[in-house]
Design a protein around this motif. Structure first.
Motif, PDB file in Angstrom:
ATOM      1  N   LEU A 139       0.879  -1.176   0.000  1.00  0.00           N
ATOM      2  CA  LEU A 139       0.000   0.000   0.000  1.00  0.00           C
ATOM      3  C   LEU A 139       0.915   1.225   0.000  1.00  0.00           C
ATOM      4  CD1 LEU A 139      -2.960   0.554   2.527  1.00  0.00           C
ATOM      5  CD2 LEU A 139      -1.965   2.244   0.997  1.00  0.00           C
ATOM      6  N   VAL A 140       0.908   1.944  -1.108  1.00  0.00           N
ATOM      7  CA  VAL A 140       1.913   2.992  -1.321  1.00  0.00           C
ATOM      8  C   VAL A 140       1.298   4.387  -1.181  1.00  0.00           C
ATOM      9  CG1 VAL A 140       3.682   3.847  -2.926  1.00  0.00           C
ATOM     10  CG2 VAL A 140       3.017   1.429  -2.988  1.00  0.00           C
ATOM     11  N   TYR A 141       2.009   5.278  -0.484  1.00  0.00           N
ATOM     12  CA  TYR A 141       1.674   6.705  -0.516  1.00  0.00           C
ATOM     13  C   TYR A 141       2.960   7.458  -0.856  1.00  0.00           C
ATOM     14  CZ  TYR A 141       3.762   7.177   4.180  1.00  0.00           C
ATOM     15  OH  TYR A 141       4.634   7.170   5.242  1.00  0.00           O
ATOM     16  N   ASP A 142       2.799   8.760  -1.084  1.00  0.00           N
ATOM     17  CA  ASP A 142       3.929   9.614  -1.475  1.00  0.00           C
ATOM     18  C   ASP A 142       4.235  10.529  -0.281  1.00  0.00           C
ATOM     19  OD1 ASP A 142       5.392  11.753  -2.451  1.00  0.00           O
ATOM     20  OD2 ASP A 142       4.161  12.100  -4.224  1.00  0.00           O
ATOM     21  N   VAL A 143       5.450  10.488   0.240  1.00  0.00           N
ATOM     22  CA  VAL A 143       5.781  11.280   1.437  1.00  0.00           C
ATOM     23  C   VAL A 143       5.677  12.786   1.176  1.00  0.00           C
ATOM     24  CG1 VAL A 143       7.317   9.487   2.366  1.00  0.00           C
ATOM     25  CG2 VAL A 143       8.292  11.380   1.034  1.00  0.00           C
ATOM     26  N   ASN A 145       3.120  14.074  -0.547  1.00  0.00           N
ATOM     27  CA  ASN A 145       1.733  14.305  -0.940  1.00  0.00           C
ATOM     28  C   ASN A 145       0.799  13.900   0.205  1.00  0.00           C
ATOM     29  OD1 ASN A 145      -0.901  13.819  -1.939  1.00  0.00           O
ATOM     30  ND2 ASN A 145      -0.135  13.652  -4.023  1.00  0.00           N
ATOM     31  N   ALA A 146       0.287  14.923   0.916  1.00  0.00           N
ATOM     32  CA  ALA A 146      -0.529  14.651   2.109  1.00  0.00           C
ATOM     33  C   ALA A 146      -1.806  13.894   1.766  1.00  0.00           C
ATOM     34  CB  ALA A 146      -0.873  15.978   2.787  1.00  0.00           C
ATOM     35  N   GLU A 147      -2.385  14.218   0.627  1.00  0.00           N
ATOM     36  CA  GLU A 147      -3.645  13.572   0.234  1.00  0.00           C
ATOM     37  C   GLU A 147      -3.459  12.063   0.075  1.00  0.00           C
ATOM     38  OE1 GLU A 147      -5.331  15.600  -3.125  1.00  0.00           O
ATOM     39  OE2 GLU A 147      -6.760  13.939  -3.421  1.00  0.00           O
ATOM     40  N   SER A 148      -2.323  11.689  -0.495  1.00  0.00           N
ATOM     41  CA  SER A 148      -2.078  10.244  -0.705  1.00  0.00           C
ATOM     42  C   SER A 148      -1.938   9.527   0.636  1.00  0.00           C
ATOM     43  CB  SER A 148      -0.838  10.018  -1.573  1.00  0.00           C
ATOM     44  OG  SER A 148       0.355  10.315  -0.857  1.00  0.00           O
ATOM     45  N   PHE A 149      -1.439  10.273   1.648  1.00  0.00           N
ATOM     46  CA  PHE A 149      -1.305   9.666   2.980  1.00  0.00           C
ATOM     47  C   PHE A 149      -2.672   9.583   3.667  1.00  0.00           C
ATOM     48  CE2 PHE A 149      -0.176  10.022   7.584  1.00  0.00           C
ATOM     49  CZ  PHE A 149       0.460   8.796   7.696  1.00  0.00           C
ATOM     50  N   SER A 150      -3.483  10.634   3.494  1.00  0.00           N
ATOM     51  CA  SER A 150      -4.835  10.615   4.081  1.00  0.00           C
ATOM     52  C   SER A 150      -5.665   9.476   3.505  1.00  0.00           C
ATOM     53  CB  SER A 150      -5.580  11.912   3.788  1.00  0.00           C
ATOM     54  OG  SER A 150      -4.820  12.998   4.169  1.00  0.00           O
ATOM     55  N   ALA A 151      -5.351   9.093   2.285  1.00  0.00           N
ATOM     56  CA  ALA A 151      -6.144   8.050   1.619  1.00  0.00           C
ATOM     57  C   ALA A 151      -5.776   6.637   2.077  1.00  0.00           C
ATOM     58  CB  ALA A 151      -5.968   8.161   0.104  1.00  0.00           C
ATOM     59  N   ILE A 170       2.159  -4.326   3.518  1.00  0.00           N
ATOM     60  CA  ILE A 170       3.236  -3.425   3.955  1.00  0.00           C
ATOM     61  C   ILE A 170       2.892  -2.016   3.470  1.00  0.00           C
ATOM     62  CG2 ILE A 170       5.667  -2.814   3.660  1.00  0.00           C
ATOM     63  CD1 ILE A 170       6.373  -5.726   3.632  1.00  0.00           C
ATOM     64  N   LEU A 171       2.971  -1.061   4.396  1.00  0.00           N
ATOM     65  CA  LEU A 171       2.743   0.340   4.037  1.00  0.00           C
ATOM     66  C   LEU A 171       4.073   0.931   3.574  1.00  0.00           C
ATOM     67  CD1 LEU A 171       0.756   2.765   4.026  1.00  0.00           C
ATOM     68  CD2 LEU A 171       1.506   3.253   6.365  1.00  0.00           C
ATOM     69  N   VAL A 172       4.052   1.565   2.395  1.00  0.00           N
ATOM     70  CA  VAL A 172       5.294   2.098   1.820  1.00  0.00           C
ATOM     71  C   VAL A 172       5.161   3.598   1.574  1.00  0.00           C
ATOM     72  CG1 VAL A 172       6.948   1.921  -0.089  1.00  0.00           C
ATOM     73  CG2 VAL A 172       5.664  -0.108   0.619  1.00  0.00           C
ATOM     74  N   GLY A 173       5.995   4.389   2.229  1.00  0.00           N
ATOM     75  CA  GLY A 173       6.074   5.829   1.952  1.00  0.00           C
ATOM     76  C   GLY A 173       7.118   6.019   0.863  1.00  0.00           C
ATOM     77  N   ASN A 174       6.656   6.197  -0.374  1.00  0.00           N
ATOM     78  CA  ASN A 174       7.603   6.316  -1.498  1.00  0.00           C
ATOM     79  C   ASN A 174       8.062   7.772  -1.676  1.00  0.00           C
ATOM     80  OD1 ASN A 174       9.072   5.314  -3.752  1.00  0.00           O
ATOM     81  ND2 ASN A 174       7.468   6.062  -5.135  1.00  0.00           N
ATOM     82  N   LYS A 175       9.061   7.950  -2.486  1.00  0.00           N
ATOM     83  CA  LYS A 175       9.669   9.251  -2.826  1.00  0.00           C
ATOM     84  C   LYS A 175      10.399   9.864  -1.634  1.00  0.00           C
ATOM     85  CE  LYS A 175       6.106  10.120  -6.349  1.00  0.00           C
ATOM     86  NZ  LYS A 175       5.360  11.098  -7.128  1.00  0.00           N
ATOM     87  N   CYS A 176      11.022   9.022  -0.824  1.00  0.00           N
ATOM     88  CA  CYS A 176      11.737   9.557   0.345  1.00  0.00           C
ATOM     89  C   CYS A 176      12.990  10.328  -0.072  1.00  0.00           C
ATOM     90  CB  CYS A 176      12.063   8.442   1.340  1.00  0.00           C
ATOM     91  SG  CYS A 176      13.320   7.299   0.784  1.00  0.00           S
ATOM     92  N   ASP A 177      13.303  10.318  -1.385  1.00  0.00           N
ATOM     93  CA  ASP A 177      14.409  11.166  -1.875  1.00  0.00           C
ATOM     94  C   ASP A 177      14.014  12.644  -1.865  1.00  0.00           C
ATOM     95  OD1 ASP A 177      13.527  11.730  -5.070  1.00  0.00           O
ATOM     96  OD2 ASP A 177      12.732   9.924  -4.176  1.00  0.00           O
ATOM     97  N   LEU A 178      12.690  12.919  -1.839  1.00  0.00           N
ATOM     98  CA  LEU A 178      12.223  14.315  -1.904  1.00  0.00           C
ATOM     99  C   LEU A 178      12.173  14.931  -0.508  1.00  0.00           C
ATOM    100  CD1 LEU A 178       9.275  13.962  -4.490  1.00  0.00           C
ATOM    101  CD2 LEU A 178      11.593  14.798  -4.912  1.00  0.00           C
ATOM    102  N   GLU A 179      13.296  14.944   0.175  1.00  0.00           N
ATOM    103  CA  GLU A 179      13.318  15.389   1.576  1.00  0.00           C
ATOM    104  C   GLU A 179      12.830  16.836   1.712  1.00  0.00           C
ATOM    105  OE1 GLU A 179      12.988  14.617   5.040  1.00  0.00           O
ATOM    106  OE2 GLU A 179      13.772  12.913   3.931  1.00  0.00           O
ATOM    107  N   GLY A 189       4.072   8.025   9.378  1.00  0.00           N
ATOM    108  CA  GLY A 189       3.876   6.813   8.571  1.00  0.00           C
ATOM    109  C   GLY A 189       3.964   5.572   9.437  1.00  0.00           C
ATOM    110  N   ARG A 190       4.986   5.572  10.287  1.00  0.00           N
ATOM    111  CA  ARG A 190       5.200   4.407  11.157  1.00  0.00           C
ATOM    112  C   ARG A 190       4.015   4.227  12.120  1.00  0.00           C
ATOM    113  NH1 ARG A 190      10.223   2.890  11.515  1.00  0.00           N
ATOM    114  NH2 ARG A 190      11.055   4.991  11.542  1.00  0.00           N
TER     115      ARG A 190
END
Ligand SMILES: Nc1nc2c(ncn2[C@@H]2O[C@H](COP(=O)(O)OP(=O)(O)OP(=O)(O)O)[C@@H](O)[C@H]2O)c(=O)[nH]1
Length: 258
Positions: A139-143, A145-151, A170-179, A189-190
């Motif tokens: 289950l992927v969200y974008d770190v 993008n708040a909306e993707s996390f709310s979803a 497994i919950l995955v916060g993707n794009k962690c390169d975009l600090e 996320g955790r």
């Protein structure tokens, strides 16, 4: 009037396509790589090599699904894992697609059938039809993008509604390169993963951070559940819903006409 059946990408009816394990909704087409290969061969073009999808020597086959909002990076994670490639441009997935990858875990050859679902709402009826029989979800969200996390909560409900009780997530916060653009702290996320009973990783398809680890951890969690089921395989499920060995252990002899 009879019900119209769905079809795979080259128009082969679903009941004639050995590669699609589940019914495709009426009038929909989904991408089917083996059939695409057959079509190219029959048109005189060389078959794509190697035909891993048709490889029959494996101990287990796991069906995994990538889900989450549009543009969180599901396709990118799959391409990074399966082909070690990354494309910066965004082409939204239409419906559903899949890739096959074989891994070795604990001396077993495990064939992974990884389904990449479209995040857009309009494909929801098609994509949820594929949840059935899935043994694991990313289950992927974008770190960033708040909306993707709310979803995430809604996606978790979809898993509960359409998949089986023992599916691992497994919950995955993707794009962690975009600090610099991050809006979802790692701890958030955790915390959510813990609340939902999922494991948690942050990853980056772009920078190849934790991608292999996420997929392989999911495979390991599924294997652990299978072993637990093996331990209790003689005991009947107390509530009639628990996993039985026959449900969690895909038949090594599963055949494919192609
Ligand atoms: N910076 C950064 N960009 C990424 C990462 N992963 C994906 N992207 C970009 O995000 C955009 C969307 O990626 P996709 O993989 O197509 O997203 P998706 O979740 O499959 O989207 P749908 O198919 O619409 O559901 C693309 O432009 C990717 O290049 C990442 O880890 N870091």
């Amino acid at each position: 009037m009879g019900t119209r059946r769905g079809a795979c990408q080259i128009g082969r009816a679903v009941d004639q396509c050995e590669h699609l394990p589940l019914a495709v909704p009426a009038n929909q087409r989904v991408s089917c790589e083996p059939c695409k290969g057959e079509e190219m061969a029959s048109a005189g073009e060389p078959r794509p090599a190697p035909p891993d999808a048709a490889d029959q020597s494996f101990d287990y086959m796991f069906k995994l699904l990538l889900i989450g909002n549009s543009s969180v990076g599901k396709t990118s994670l799959l391409f990074r894992y399966a082909e070690d490639t990354f494309t910066p441009s965004f082409v939204s997935t239409v419906g559903i697609d899949f890739k096959v990858k074989t891994v070795y875990r604990r001396a077993k050859r495990v064939k992974l059938q990884i389904w990449d679902t479209a995040g857009q709402e309009r494909y929801r009826t098609i994509t949820t039809a594929y949840y059935r029989g899935a043994m694991g979800f990313l289950l992927v969200y974008d770190v960033a993008n708040a909306e993707s996390f709310s979803a995430v909560q809604d996606w978790a409900t979809q898993i509960k509604t359409y998949s089986w009780d023992n599916a691992q997530v497994i919950l995955v916060g993707n794009k962690c390169d975009l600090e610099d653009d991050r809006v979802v702290p790692t701890e958030e996320g955790r915390r959510l993963a813990h609340e939902l009973g999922f494991e948690f990783f942050e990853a980056s398809a772009k920078d190849n951070i934790n991608v292999k680890q996420v997929f392989e951890r999911l495979v390991d969690v599924i294997c652990e559940k299978m072993n637990e089921s093996l331990d209790v395989s003689d005991a009947p499920a107390a509530d009639g819903k628990g996993a039985r060995l026959s449900e969690v252990s895909p038949a090594p002899t599963r055949s494919c006409a192609c």
